[in-house]
Scaffold this motif. Structure first.
Motif, PDB file in Angstrom:
ATOM      1  N   ALA A   1       0.830  -1.208   0.000  1.00  0.00           N
ATOM      2  CA  ALA A   1       0.000   0.000   0.000  1.00  0.00           C
ATOM      3  C   ALA A   1       0.863   1.257   0.000  1.00  0.00           C
ATOM      4  O   ALA A   1       0.556   2.246  -0.687  1.00  0.00           O
ATOM      5  CB  ALA A   1      -0.929  -0.008   1.216  1.00  0.00           C
TER       6      ALA A   1
ATOM      7  N   CYS B   1      -5.284  -0.098  -8.179  1.00  0.00           N
ATOM      8  CA  CYS B   1      -5.775   0.764  -7.097  1.00  0.00           C
ATOM      9  C   CYS B   1      -6.595  -0.030  -6.076  1.00  0.00           C
ATOM     10  O   CYS B   1      -6.433   0.128  -4.862  1.00  0.00           O
ATOM     11  CB  CYS B   1      -6.607   1.901  -7.679  1.00  0.00           C
ATOM     12  SG  CYS B   1      -7.088   3.140  -6.457  1.00  0.00           S
ATOM     13  N   THR B   2      -7.468  -0.917  -6.559  1.00  0.00           N
ATOM     14  CA  THR B   2      -8.293  -1.705  -5.637  1.00  0.00           C
ATOM     15  C   THR B   2      -7.443  -2.670  -4.815  1.00  0.00           C
ATOM     16  O   THR B   2      -7.726  -2.921  -3.636  1.00  0.00           O
ATOM     17  CB  THR B   2      -9.352  -2.494  -6.417  1.00  0.00           C
ATOM     18  OG1 THR B   2     -10.164  -1.574  -7.164  1.00  0.00           O
ATOM     19  CG2 THR B   2     -10.257  -3.284  -5.473  1.00  0.00           C
TER      20      THR B   2
ATOM     21  N   THR C   1      -6.021  -0.471  -1.998  1.00  0.00           N
ATOM     22  CA  THR C   1      -6.985  -0.119  -0.949  1.00  0.00           C
ATOM     23  C   THR C   1      -7.338  -1.347  -0.106  1.00  0.00           C
ATOM     24  O   THR C   1      -7.509  -1.234   1.118  1.00  0.00           O
ATOM     25  CB  THR C   1      -8.259   0.475  -1.571  1.00  0.00           C
ATOM     26  OG1 THR C   1      -8.799  -0.430  -2.561  1.00  0.00           O
ATOM     27  CG2 THR C   1      -7.961   1.805  -2.247  1.00  0.00           C
ATOM     28  N   THR C   2      -7.434  -2.514  -0.724  1.00  0.00           N
ATOM     29  CA  THR C   2      -7.692  -3.734   0.042  1.00  0.00           C
ATOM     30  C   THR C   2      -6.521  -4.055   0.961  1.00  0.00           C
ATOM     31  O   THR C   2      -6.705  -4.497   2.102  1.00  0.00           O
ATOM     32  CB  THR C   2      -7.966  -4.914  -0.908  1.00  0.00           C
ATOM     33  OG1 THR C   2      -9.047  -4.584  -1.784  1.00  0.00           O
ATOM     34  CG2 THR C   2      -8.328  -6.165  -0.121  1.00  0.00           C
TER      35      THR C   2
ATOM     36  N   SER D   1      -4.638  -1.922   2.372  1.00  0.00           N
ATOM     37  CA  SER D   1      -4.723  -1.029   3.532  1.00  0.00           C
ATOM     38  C   SER D   1      -5.746  -1.537   4.538  1.00  0.00           C
ATOM     39  O   SER D   1      -5.543  -1.418   5.757  1.00  0.00           O
ATOM     40  CB  SER D   1      -5.093   0.386   3.081  1.00  0.00           C
ATOM     41  OG  SER D   1      -6.450   0.457   2.644  1.00  0.00           O
TER      42      SER D   1
ATOM     43  N   THR E   1     -10.040   3.680   5.999  1.00  0.00           N
ATOM     44  CA  THR E   1     -11.059   4.491   5.339  1.00  0.00           C
ATOM     45  C   THR E   1     -10.435   5.720   4.691  1.00  0.00           C
ATOM     46  O   THR E   1     -10.774   6.091   3.548  1.00  0.00           O
ATOM     47  CB  THR E   1     -12.132   4.912   6.356  1.00  0.00           C
ATOM     48  OG1 THR E   1     -12.707   3.748   6.948  1.00  0.00           O
ATOM     49  CG2 THR E   1     -13.217   5.731   5.692  1.00  0.00           C
TER      50      THR E   1
ATOM     51  N   TYR F   1      -7.345   6.046   3.666  1.00  0.00           N
ATOM     52  CA  TYR F   1      -6.560   5.592   2.513  1.00  0.00           C
ATOM     53  C   TYR F   1      -7.476   5.287   1.327  1.00  0.00           C
ATOM     54  O   TYR F   1      -7.175   5.644   0.177  1.00  0.00           O
ATOM     55  CB  TYR F   1      -5.761   4.356   2.908  1.00  0.00           C
ATOM     56  CG  TYR F   1      -4.786   3.866   1.851  1.00  0.00           C
ATOM     57  CD1 TYR F   1      -3.437   4.179   1.925  1.00  0.00           C
ATOM     58  CD2 TYR F   1      -5.214   3.077   0.794  1.00  0.00           C
ATOM     59  CE1 TYR F   1      -2.539   3.721   0.963  1.00  0.00           C
ATOM     60  CE2 TYR F   1      -4.338   2.622  -0.178  1.00  0.00           C
ATOM     61  CZ  TYR F   1      -2.993   2.952  -0.087  1.00  0.00           C
ATOM     62  OH  TYR F   1      -2.116   2.494  -1.051  1.00  0.00           O
ATOM     63  N   THR F   2      -8.601   4.616   1.595  1.00  0.00           N
ATOM     64  CA  THR F   2      -9.517   4.199   0.530  1.00  0.00           C
ATOM     65  C   THR F   2     -10.104   5.384  -0.217  1.00  0.00           C
ATOM     66  O   THR F   2     -10.441   5.266  -1.406  1.00  0.00           O
ATOM     67  CB  THR F   2     -10.641   3.336   1.129  1.00  0.00           C
ATOM     68  OG1 THR F   2     -10.061   2.179   1.757  1.00  0.00           O
ATOM     69  CG2 THR F   2     -11.620   2.874   0.071  1.00  0.00           C
ATOM     70  N   THR F   3     -10.251   6.508   0.435  1.00  0.00           N
ATOM     71  CA  THR F   3     -10.783   7.699  -0.243  1.00  0.00           C
ATOM     72  C   THR F   3      -9.674   8.591  -0.800  1.00  0.00           C
ATOM     73  O   THR F   3      -9.836   9.209  -1.867  1.00  0.00           O
ATOM     74  CB  THR F   3     -11.652   8.513   0.728  1.00  0.00           C
ATOM     75  OG1 THR F   3     -10.890   8.814   1.906  1.00  0.00           O
ATOM     76  CG2 THR F   3     -12.886   7.726   1.123  1.00  0.00           C
TER      77      THR F   3
ATOM     78  N   VAL G   1     -13.207   4.409  -5.545  1.00  0.00           N
ATOM     79  CA  VAL G   1     -13.652   4.623  -4.169  1.00  0.00           C
ATOM     80  C   VAL G   1     -14.744   3.633  -3.791  1.00  0.00           C
ATOM     81  O   VAL G   1     -14.726   3.035  -2.702  1.00  0.00           O
ATOM     82  CB  VAL G   1     -14.149   6.070  -3.970  1.00  0.00           C
ATOM     83  CG1 VAL G   1     -14.854   6.221  -2.621  1.00  0.00           C
ATOM     84  CG2 VAL G   1     -12.985   7.035  -4.059  1.00  0.00           C
TER      85      VAL G   1
ATOM     86  N   GLY H   1     -13.330   0.170  -3.248  1.00  0.00           N
ATOM     87  CA  GLY H   1     -12.578   0.126  -2.001  1.00  0.00           C
ATOM     88  C   GLY H   1     -13.470   0.137  -0.776  1.00  0.00           C
ATOM     89  O   GLY H   1     -13.233  -0.598   0.190  1.00  0.00           O
TER      90      GLY H   1
END
Length: 411
Positions: free
Chosen positions: A90, A121-122, A125-126, A128, A138, A140-142, A173, A176
């Motif tokens: 990440a 990207c996904t 985020t996963t 993280s 959350t 990080y995902t945004t 987003v 994620g």
């Protein structure tokens, strides 16, 4: 009929409850597998777009990210340093994303193209969600899709129209957040199952102690019936001097037995057969979400103080709870064993063994009371000993012995 129903319930398949450790294992392995798939899909695009970057930058970026994906997959399938590998990927992904605008030298070639980093990207985020708590995950995902959207608007990112950049950002987003919500809900549900199982075992321990108290009450009642009432009846029926002398001796004996019962310390002078301990642990095993193979040997004629039986039972229960909650293996793959072995006429060794993920005992925080208080101190206070052998990836063996030192021949 009742016996038949009981046997049928024992033979009926029991659905295993999902624990927090199993949720983490499944989530991590899904991340590792999908990371490899998504990474493989981006290879052709990454190779093509390397021509638009500074010489060597494309190859270096691919080596860093694809190497991190491979390390993450290896960590998730070996269950070693999963969170560290996920956090590393990440972090490296964000650094590559931030560096992208400074590495692209042929902005004309990037026109109408989507940077290949977008397709990972996904995965980032996963990663993280797996590696950090919900709040930073959350953020990080945004934040990371928003950074990508900004890069997408620049010439180095393809100079996408604002609407397309926003749509790409929102799509990343949404994916994620969906992953974040699913994993968080699974974790909370599994934690509730673990807590319920722990509470059930605590209630069982209370019931076992109440049962011991009831046995003590029955024993006192029997003493009163056998000694006191018999003496009173004999005295009332005495007619001759010999009968009165016998009643007097019986009264003296009854008084002595009552005095001994009054000063007796429960749990110290009382002794119980090891078979009682074995039955108690067998009953507890049926309440676990994971099966244990139970072996009992050399228990005939072996008796222990009640205090030792209580300590062995409670410590073994805690060791089994730890195995069920933390062995961290896929459902049906971890083998758990409980061995109860008598030693001589007054000793016992219990082993709780699994081939799960294991751990480093020296790294267990002092705030975790399951090992230090519920096992080590409990056995030491009762005059016994506890030995915990474990290595990451090599399983765990907990050996409980009473009295201390009798486990020298334990296998």
């Amino acid at each position: 009929m009742v016996a038949a129903d009981w046997r049928a319930s024992r033979l009926a398949p029991r659905r295993a409850a999902v624990s927090r450790a199993q949720v983490e294992t499944v989530s991590g392995r899904a991340l590792g597998a999908f990371g490899l798939v998504f990474g493989a899909q981006t290879v052709p695009t990454a190779i093509d777009q390397s021509a638009f970057l500074v010489d060597g930058a494309g190859a270096a970026m691919m080596a860093v990210l694809y190497g991190a994906i491979a390390a993450l997959a290896a960590a998730t399938f070996t269950r070693v340093a999963v969170r560290g590998a996920a956090l590393a990927f990440a972090t490296l992904y964000v650094l590559c994303l931030l560096a992208w605008p400074f590495l692209v030298v042929d902005t004309a070639g990037m026109q109408q193209q989507t940077p290949w980093l977008y397709y990972l990207c996904t995965v980032a985020t996963t990663a993280s969600v797996i590696s950090v708590p919900a709040a930073p995950a959350t953020a990080y995902t945004t934040a990371v899709p928003a950074i990508y959207g900004i890069v997408r608007l620049t010439p180095s990112g393809g100079a996408a129209p604002p609407l397309l950049a926003v749509l790409d950002t929102m799509y990343a987003v949404i994916l994620g957040v969906v992953v974040l919500v699913i994993i968080t809900m699974l974790r909370q549900a599994a934690e509730s199952v673990d807590a319920a199982q722990e509470a059930a075992l605590q209630r069982y321990d209370v019931v076992a102690r109440q049962h011991a108290n009831e046995i003590e009450r029955v024993k006192v009642d029997a003493l009163v019936h056998d000694s006191v009432l018999t003496t009173l009846l004999s005295a009332a029926a005495a007619r001759t001097p010999a009968e009165r002398q016998l009643a007097s001796r019986m009264a003296g004996d009854a008084l002595r037995r009552l005095e001994e019962a009054a000063i007796e310390v429960p749990g110290t002078a009382d002794r119980a057969d090891v078979s009682v301990l074995a039955r108690r642990l067998r009953a507890a095993v049926t309440g676990f979400s994971a099966p244990f193979v139970v072996r009992v040997s050399d228990t005939s004629g072996v008796e222990l103080p009640v205090e030792a039986v209580d300590a062995l039972s409670s410590a073994a229960l805690q060791a089994m709870v730890n195995s069920v909650q933390h062995a961290d293996g896929p459902i049906g793959r971890v083998r758990r064993e409980l061995e109860i072995r008598g030693v001589g006429a007054g000793g016992c060794v219990i082993q709780v063994v699994d081939n799960g993920s294991g751990f480093d005992p020296s790294q267990v925080p002092a705030s975790r009371l399951g090992l230090r208080v519920s096992i080590d101190e409990r056995m030491a206070n009762a005059g016994g000993s506890a030995r915990i052998e474990s290595e990451p990836g090599r399983g765990t063996r907990v050996t409980l012995a009473w009295p201390a030192g009798v486990d020298g021949g334990a296998s």
